[in-house]
Motif scaffolding. Sequence first.
Motif, short mmCIF file in Angstrom:
data_model
loop_
_atom_site.label_atom_id
_atom_site.label_comp_id
_atom_site.label_asym_id
_atom_site.label_seq_id
_atom_site.Cartn_x
_atom_site.Cartn_y
_atom_site.Cartn_z
N UNK A 508 -28.54 69.58 29.86
CA UNK A 508 -27.88 70.59 30.69
C UNK A 508 -28.71 71.84 30.85
N UNK A 509 -29.53 72.17 29.86
CA UNK A 509 -30.31 73.40 29.91
C UNK A 509 -31.65 73.15 29.23
N UNK A 510 -32.73 73.24 30.00
CA UNK A 510 -34.06 73.04 29.46
C UNK A 510 -34.60 74.29 28.80
N UNK A 511 -35.76 74.19 28.15
CA UNK A 511 -36.31 75.33 27.40
C UNK A 511 -37.01 76.38 28.25
N UNK A 512 -37.39 76.05 29.49
CA UNK A 512 -38.16 77.00 30.28
C UNK A 512 -37.30 78.13 30.82
N UNK A 513 -36.22 77.78 31.52
CA UNK A 513 -35.36 78.80 32.11
C UNK A 513 -33.89 78.39 32.08
N UNK A 514 -33.51 77.54 31.14
CA UNK A 514 -32.13 77.12 30.95
C UNK A 514 -31.56 76.43 32.19
N UNK A 515 -32.41 75.74 32.95
CA UNK A 515 -31.96 74.95 34.09
C UNK A 515 -31.84 73.49 33.66
N UNK A 516 -31.03 72.67 34.34
CA UNK A 516 -30.87 71.27 33.94
C UNK A 516 -32.18 70.50 33.99
N UNK A 517 -32.32 69.55 33.09
CA UNK A 517 -33.51 68.70 33.05
C UNK A 517 -33.34 67.53 34.01
N UNK A 518 -34.45 67.04 34.54
CA UNK A 518 -34.43 65.93 35.48
C UNK A 518 -35.68 65.09 35.29
N UNK A 519 -35.52 63.76 35.35
CA UNK A 519 -36.65 62.86 35.22
C UNK A 519 -37.25 62.83 33.83
N UNK A 520 -36.40 62.81 32.80
CA UNK A 520 -36.86 62.85 31.41
C UNK A 520 -36.27 61.64 30.68
N UNK A 521 -37.11 60.94 29.94
CA UNK A 521 -36.67 59.83 29.09
C UNK A 521 -36.81 60.25 27.63
N UNK A 522 -35.73 60.16 26.87
CA UNK A 522 -35.69 60.53 25.46
C UNK A 522 -35.59 59.25 24.64
N UNK A 523 -36.54 59.04 23.73
CA UNK A 523 -36.57 57.83 22.90
C UNK A 523 -36.28 58.22 21.46
N UNK A 524 -35.23 57.65 20.88
CA UNK A 524 -34.93 57.82 19.46
C UNK A 524 -35.77 56.81 18.69
N UNK A 525 -36.63 57.30 17.77
CA UNK A 525 -37.60 56.42 17.12
C UNK A 525 -37.30 56.15 15.66
N UNK A 526 -36.89 57.14 14.90
CA UNK A 526 -36.70 56.92 13.46
C UNK A 526 -35.69 57.92 12.92
N UNK A 527 -35.14 57.55 11.75
CA UNK A 527 -34.18 58.40 11.05
C UNK A 527 -34.50 58.35 9.57
N UNK A 528 -34.54 59.51 8.92
CA UNK A 528 -34.73 59.62 7.47
C UNK A 528 -33.55 60.40 6.91
#
Length: 712
Positions: A508-528
């Motif tokens: 909903x809010x990206x780090x640059x200017x708090x605008x929504x993100x678009x065209x991003x793939x998030x991969x969950x890789x590991x958990x400790x």
Amino acid sequence: MQRLISRLGASSESSIVSAVLRRYRPLSVSVLDAVCETGPSPAKATLELRPKVLALQDPPHQNDDFDNMQQAVHQCNPENATVVAHVCKFASISRSAVTDPDLPPVSPDDQSSSIMMGIARVLSGTLCTGDEYYIFGPRYNGSSDDVPKQKIRCYLLMGSSFVRVNSIPAGHICAIYDLEKLQLKTVTLSDKKECMPLRGFDFGLQPLVKVNVEPVSASDTESLERGLLKLSLADSSVEVTATAKGERILACLGEIHLERSILDLETVYCDGNIKIRTSDPITSFRETTAWFPNEEDFDSFRNSKIPPLRQSIIPPYCDEEGLEHAYKGRCRAVISGRGCAITIRIVPLPRSVYECLKSKKLIEGCEDEMMMLGKALKCSNNESTLTPQSAMTALLGSLDDIDSNGNALLEAPILYKGRSVKAVCSTNGEVYIPPKEESTKDGEDEPENVDGLDEYNAVQECLKTGMDKEVCDSDTNNALNDADAIALDKWRQDMRGSALAGFQLAMRAGPLCEEPAQGVAVILESVEIAMRDDGTKQFTPAKELSGGMVVAALRSGIRCALLSRPARIVEGHLKLTLHSSLAGLGSLHAVLSKRRGRVVTDSMVDGTDLIQVTATIPQAESFGLAPELLKKSSGEVTAPELVFSHWEVLEEDPFWVPTTEEEREDHGDLTTASDSDALKYIRIVRSRKGLLVDSSKIVVAAEKQRTLSRKK
């Protein structure tokens, strides 16, 4: 004829004809007669001309009552039929134009001299004053049993007057009072609960110009809010939203529409003709990321050393919590208390690949981008066997969630199978945190026998396999011990759902200017997960891991991973259509080029010397376009018609600075080259939202300041 000419004072035959027609055949009467003679009857219009529009939406479950209701609407049956009426719009009517002795008096809170009337058409049955009807909004889908009921008053439209009547049969247009409290722009009324909303029209238009409105005097705030509500009801093209910061955003179709809406808001819908202050036009952007130069080669990219990107070392972006754990798009999000760590990776998600994942089939023309993403994620250990179809199959098998902005959440096979889920049996109840690079310099070696170090190294080895499912399935050493099995069960039952919520919150809010993100793939890789052994091989989490902690950690990790990748801004583009003469083409192309516009087509209009030009222009550069075109071309170019076209990535690194001697000669020094369009937009949005812009801190290290000049 001479007597008529002398009486009228006419000097030509055309003026004589106009005078005679005005006297014996007025235009209003002629138009009304023509409509009555040639226009179809309500029953014929419903059944033959508009059968798809003047029909009810399909319910989730078909039944005989609804079929009879739909048939009555098609036949426009006024007798012995279910009452169905549709309110297409609302209008502000002066109370003096309403003939109703029983009209409720003005409430003490609302001193307005106007009331809101819903303009409705009765589709079937007979609408009666004083009866209660079920109210169906445009988004009602039939799944809810809680349908509001409202008692109404019917009025007949008599020119500019509204006369109360007891009943309105099917096929007539009337006005309905006492519906504005529902705050719905279109309403369908019926005496049966099984009814559905009318299908209506879908013009595909959306507001383009947004401004923040506020009263000049704070005492007029309530009046402004009531006026905005009336304006949104009266004009279906207007959208009014309230933000969490208290802003009242007014969105209109264009600049002229915005000016008219502000004027109506001040003089008609608000009480006492209040004064309104408007902000500069608000432009919406999106945030995304781009590929690294050699990212398609998974192994070489993982082993390569790349210096930190500029946005990760300059304020205010470097102040993001957890940024020290992010590198090359991969971040190890550590939960508060260090009781758990989740490794995530961010890669670009092209629009064509997103459409393939959404439709679950390979679309023609996306093969290159699908192969690029498959290689970057290492969907196959052997690149020679990797195909677009196999890459899409691997992505679909790992897909957890996909949103409407072109983002996707994936779970790596090593995490789904449990290979990268490790239980850390540490004495302090914390997972291993790698030391910073500064602490390992000057020949200092990394300490051995540290709690969690073996599990950390094992996870790093698992990450080398990428998203190759065959390698994960063929591993013979993938049997989980008791602690890892409990950690995997903890992840699947308690943490996985919170990770999905964290992904949605981060998009909903990206780090640059708090605008929504678009065209991003998030991969969950590991958990400790840090575990505690009570001595009987009964492992439990060493620290409390609540859902809110997982959401906050994953949101922060995604933001940090985005900052460690090349940043890009996505801007909306508008499609403009206009006509120009040959003499105005030069100034037209000059204005479009200055505003980064791009001509799509231009063709001659048959029978004229005009050229029809179709072009696209960024929305941020479209404000004030029409006056500039008219001024530069001296009226040779018509005012453009603007509609939203598409989203497009601005291929410009907002944080790029010249580093080599040749780049400094071509682009200038740091202060000159940093004024890019992308960085300018980021600064504008951050300033509008009240965020810190660049390093514009008022005081830095105040305790170290000293007075340079001393008064004597």
